[in-house]
Design a protein around this motif. Structure first.
Motif, PDB file in Angstrom:
ATOM      1  N   ILE A   1     -14.486 -94.690  18.566  1.00 10.53           N
ATOM      2  CA  ILE A   1     -15.732 -94.074  18.103  1.00 10.53           C
ATOM      3  C   ILE A   1     -16.323 -93.225  19.229  1.00 10.53           C
ATOM      4  O   ILE A   1     -16.471 -93.703  20.356  1.00 10.53           O
ATOM      5  N   ASP A   2     -16.621 -91.976  18.906  1.00 16.67           N
ATOM      6  CA  ASP A   2     -17.263 -91.099  19.885  1.00 16.67           C
ATOM      7  C   ASP A   2     -18.773 -91.358  19.803  1.00 16.67           C
ATOM      8  O   ASP A   2     -19.439 -90.922  18.856  1.00 16.67           O
ATOM      9  N   SER A   3     -19.290 -92.052  20.798  1.00 19.51           N
ATOM     10  CA  SER A   3     -20.698 -92.466  20.730  1.00 19.51           C
ATOM     11  C   SER A   3     -21.654 -91.265  20.783  1.00 19.51           C
ATOM     12  O   SER A   3     -22.808 -91.353  20.352  1.00 19.51           O
ATOM     13  N   ALA A   4     -21.173 -90.135  21.299  1.00 15.84           N
ATOM     14  CA  ALA A   4     -22.016 -88.940  21.355  1.00 15.84           C
ATOM     15  C   ALA A   4     -22.245 -88.351  19.960  1.00 15.84           C
ATOM     16  O   ALA A   4     -23.254 -87.706  19.705  1.00 15.84           O
ATOM     17  N   VAL A   5     -21.286 -88.570  19.062  1.00 18.70           N
ATOM     18  CA  VAL A   5     -21.379 -88.006  17.711  1.00 18.70           C
ATOM     19  C   VAL A   5     -21.950 -89.024  16.717  1.00 18.70           C
ATOM     20  O   VAL A   5     -22.599 -88.673  15.737  1.00 18.70           O
ATOM     21  N   CYS A   6     -21.701 -90.302  16.987  1.00 12.22           N
ATOM     22  CA  CYS A   6     -22.095 -91.393  16.077  1.00 12.22           C
ATOM     23  C   CYS A   6     -23.611 -91.419  15.863  1.00 12.22           C
ATOM     24  O   CYS A   6     -24.387 -91.270  16.803  1.00 12.22           O
ATOM     25  N   ASN A   7     -24.026 -91.605  14.586  1.00 11.72           N
ATOM     26  CA  ASN A   7     -25.468 -91.689  14.311  1.00 11.72           C
ATOM     27  C   ASN A   7     -25.909 -93.130  14.021  1.00 11.72           C
ATOM     28  O   ASN A   7     -26.992 -93.361  13.498  1.00 11.72           O
ATOM     29  N   GLN A   8     -25.035 -94.069  14.316  1.00 10.70           N
ATOM     30  CA  GLN A   8     -25.334 -95.513  14.177  1.00 10.70           C
ATOM     31  C   GLN A   8     -25.737 -95.909  12.754  1.00 10.70           C
ATOM     32  O   GLN A   8     -26.582 -96.782  12.576  1.00 10.70           O
TER      33      GLN A   8
END
Lengths: 303, 289, 103
Positions: free
Chosen positions: A69-76
């Motif tokens: 998971i790319d945490s920079a792109v993830c919106n949680q």
């Protein structure tokens, strides 16, 4: 055009680990003289310790894929979390993170992610090898710890072994099977003609023997049994004899409890090489002869 | 506290250590449960009394496609990472290949017309054994031919619930079933033997546990057999050696009979008692001072 | 009739691939036009289930027969149920043009 003749594939199985399966496989390899040997126990490969192989070719095995998971792109949003059935996604400070060892690579998280934050990367740290050793050709592998699909890796190395046997015009494939009754065992049985089940004379050995015999029966292999450490428990040994007789599976060897196997192992040799005159070596030789006769193995170089 | 007893290679004495450790804990009046996670070859029950009481079936979900509702769009097939859905647009054909299904739920999520439902199919069993009416042993067992025991292992461990001590007898090897067992453990005890095979497989297991960040120690079984290479390796790597179980034909013989060493050969009881104490100290380092 | 043959290289002189599901390429020979086309096998790198996936691929390409060394049990029953003929190649080391010459 080469005539390959029918390739005979002998798989050595045990159900339970530690019965002496690998030591017996090594002894058979010595007796065969010229064969293609495959170590199908890719999880805990040991045969190479006795064979000191010279690696001729190293190959990469992609065991599967793992999500990241790319945490920079993830919106949680948590959608991946709700969909994962492998319990492979956890929240770390509100951020979904993949637990690599639990991820099955199904890709569902990546497909349902509205932000496209999840991608799949190949798990490519496992290797398999084509080698030569003093009694022929040897195909073995090293599964990266914690990686999956040992069943498919077994299939890959079996295929490589079959083509080696054809190239080298060798008629016998000897497979050291993995313990258990699961997927890698099924992969090592599929295509084999002959199963040699090595068990030990203990209650748990008997229990596992029954399980593995019920499995090989499904695949209709010609099956033989060798009882190792037969003198550990004569009553269990007797029970095994009776069980095998009722199942129409011949017991072709009873090997005594013999620490010489370990001494041979420490010297990187098979028992036949290290102690050719020992009682255990004698039993194995007789069992081998029985196999050769009953299965009409074309053993040209019989030692 | 959850302790996993594991070994890279089978037959090193994992079951010997698990069952005897269980017995000394029981004798010590510890609230203890043993979980046999070697679901392909469960053996612990051989060493403990009693018949299985509760029997549960472990199942997985299997998709069922309603062909009357299906629009043959092929989305479920595209979403399946395991080639478990056979799909042809022309001639129209859609089938679930059950032995390839991993129960991931992707096809269900993919279908836009609700043509896919799920049925449950058995993949294994859990059985319970009691000693003095207290849960003692939980055994996971795959049906012969089941491809992966992971789900059965996870369910067996969760069935154990919370106790002062839960002992997990792990499956051999270093792949998914091993990981699934050691994952929930607070501490891992690796059982090995002082032979080249034993050392080779121990090194692989330790590499895996280091990657996972799991605290671990080693029990050397059949000490006296083989050579010194293992001991040198343990010292070099700084791996804690928890106990030595001597190479003794009497132990092998008692084990072969399906009996517990601590019961038949009381001289060995202190070995397992000390092991238990050391494991507890290691798993709760804060409590020793 | 269109026949699918697993092969190791995309050429008429290439050997038949012993594997079906994980063969590198498929040769599609059209008996009517006598044309052969080569297509990479999309199932070759599958983690699992390469056989059924390859069977699905060749049928979707219009194959009505498969000529191969051997097929697994899953593939055999799938092809049978789709009325796709299996032509067993009993000889080792056949090239694609030799196989085509059989028709």
């Amino acid at each position: 055009m080469k005539d390959r003749g029918p390739l005979k594939e002998i798989v050595v199985l045990s159900g339970k680990g530690g019965t002496g399966k690998t030591s017996i496989t090594a002894a058979l390899a010595t007796l065969l003289g010229n064969s293609v040997v495959v170590d199908c126990d890719v999880d805990a490969a040991n045969l190479h310790l006795l064979f000191s192989p010279e690696v001729q070719e190293t190959n990469v095995f992609v065991s599967g894929h793992k999500a990241v998971i790319d945490s920079a792109v993830c919106n949680q949003c948590g959608r991946c979390l709700a969909h994962c059935r492998f319990d492979a996604i956890h929240l770390v400070d509100g951020q979904p993170v993949i637990k690599e060892t639990s991820c099955d690579g199904c890709q569902l998280c990546a497909r349902v992610c509205p932000e496209g934050a999840i991608s799949l990367i190949p798990a490519d740290k496992s290797r398999w090898y084509k080698s030569t050793f003093r009694y022929g050709h040897f195909i073995h592998a090293r599964l990266q710890p914690g990686e999956e699909n040992s069943g498919r890796l077994v299939r890959v190395i079996r295929e490589a072994a079959t083509s080696s046997a054809i190239d080298q015009q060798i008629g016998i494939l000897l497979l050291d099977g993995p313990p258990g009754t699961g997927c890698p065992v099924i992969s090592s049985i599929t295509g084999a003609n002959i199963a040699l089940v090595v068990t030990e004379a203990s209650k748990s050995g008997l229990h596992d023997l029954k399980r593995i015999l019920s499995l090989v029966a499904i695949y209709k292999l010609r099956t033989f049994v060798v009882i190792n450490k037969y003198d550990l428990n004569q009553a269990v040994c007797q029970e095994m004899d009776t069980f095998c007789e009722h199942s129409n599976v011949p017991v072709i060897g009873r090997i005594p409890f013999d620490p010489t196997f370990v001494t041979a192992m420490i010297h990187c040799q098979s028992l036949i090489e290290w102690a050719p005159a020992s009682p255990s070596a004698h039993v194995i030789r007789e069992a081998f002869q029985e196999l050769v006769e009953q299965c009409q193995l074309n053993v040209t170089q019989y030692r | 506290m959850i302790i996993a007893i594991a070994s890279g290679k089978g037959g090193t004495g994992k079951t010997l250590v698990s069952t005897n450790l269980f017995q000394v804990s029981l004798d010590d009046r510890v609230d203890v449960v043993l979980v046999d996670c070697d679901a392909e070859e469960p053996n612990d029950a051989v060493f403990l009394p009693g018949e299985p009481k509760g029997m549960q079936t472990v199942t997985q979900q299997m998709p069922v496609i309603d062909k009357a509702v299906c629009t043959y769009c092929g989305r479920c097939h595209d979403w399946c990472s395991y080639n478990a859905i056979f799909f042809l647009r022309e001639p129209r054909r859609i089938d679930v290949l059950e032995d390839l299904c991993h129960d991931c739920g992707a096809c269900l999520a993919a279908c836009k017309v609700g043509a896919i439902t799920e049925k449950t199919v058995p993949i294994g069993t859990l059985s319970m054994r009691y000693i003095n009416k207290r849960p003692a042993l939980i055994e996971g067992r795959t049906l012969v031919g089941t491809a992966s025991p992971v789900k059965i292992i996870k369910q067996a461990i969760s069935e154990a619930g919370k106790h002062d001590l839960v002992i997990l007898d792990a499956p051999p090897g270093i792949s998914c079933p091993f990981i699934a067992t050691v994952e929930p453990a607070d501490y891992v005890v690796l059982v090995t033997e002082p032979t080249p095979f034993g050392l080779n497989d121990l090194a692989l297991s330790i590499e895996t546990l280091e990657q996972m960040g799991k605290p671990h120690g080693v029990v050397v079984n059949r000490a006296g057999l083989g050579d010194e290479a293992l001991y040198r390796w343990l010292v070099d790597k700084g791996v804690l050696q928890l106990a030595d179980i001597p190479f003794d034909r009497a132990i092998a013989s008692v084990y072969a009979e399906g009996k517990l060493v601590v019961k038949v050969l009381p001289a060995y009881k202190p070995v397992f008692q000390t092991l238990l104490d050391r494991i507890r100290a290691q798993a709760h380092p804060s409590t020793i001072a | 009739m269109k026949i699918a043959i697993p092969c190791v290289q995309p050429s008429a002189s290439a050997l038949v691939d012993d594997r079906f599901g994980r063969c590198a390429y498929f040769a599609f020979y059209d008996e009517e036009t006598q044309q052969t086309t080569f297509v990479e096998n999309p199932a070759a790198q599958s983690n699992e289930g390469a056989g059924p996936a390859a069977a699905q691929f060749v049928v979707s390409q219009g194959a009505e027969a498969v000529a191969a060394r051997q097929l697994g049990p899953k593939v055999t029953s799938l092809l049978q149920s789709l009325s796709v003929r299996f032509i067993e190649l009993n000889e080792a080391d056949l090239t694609i043009d030799r196989v085509i010459g059989l028709f």
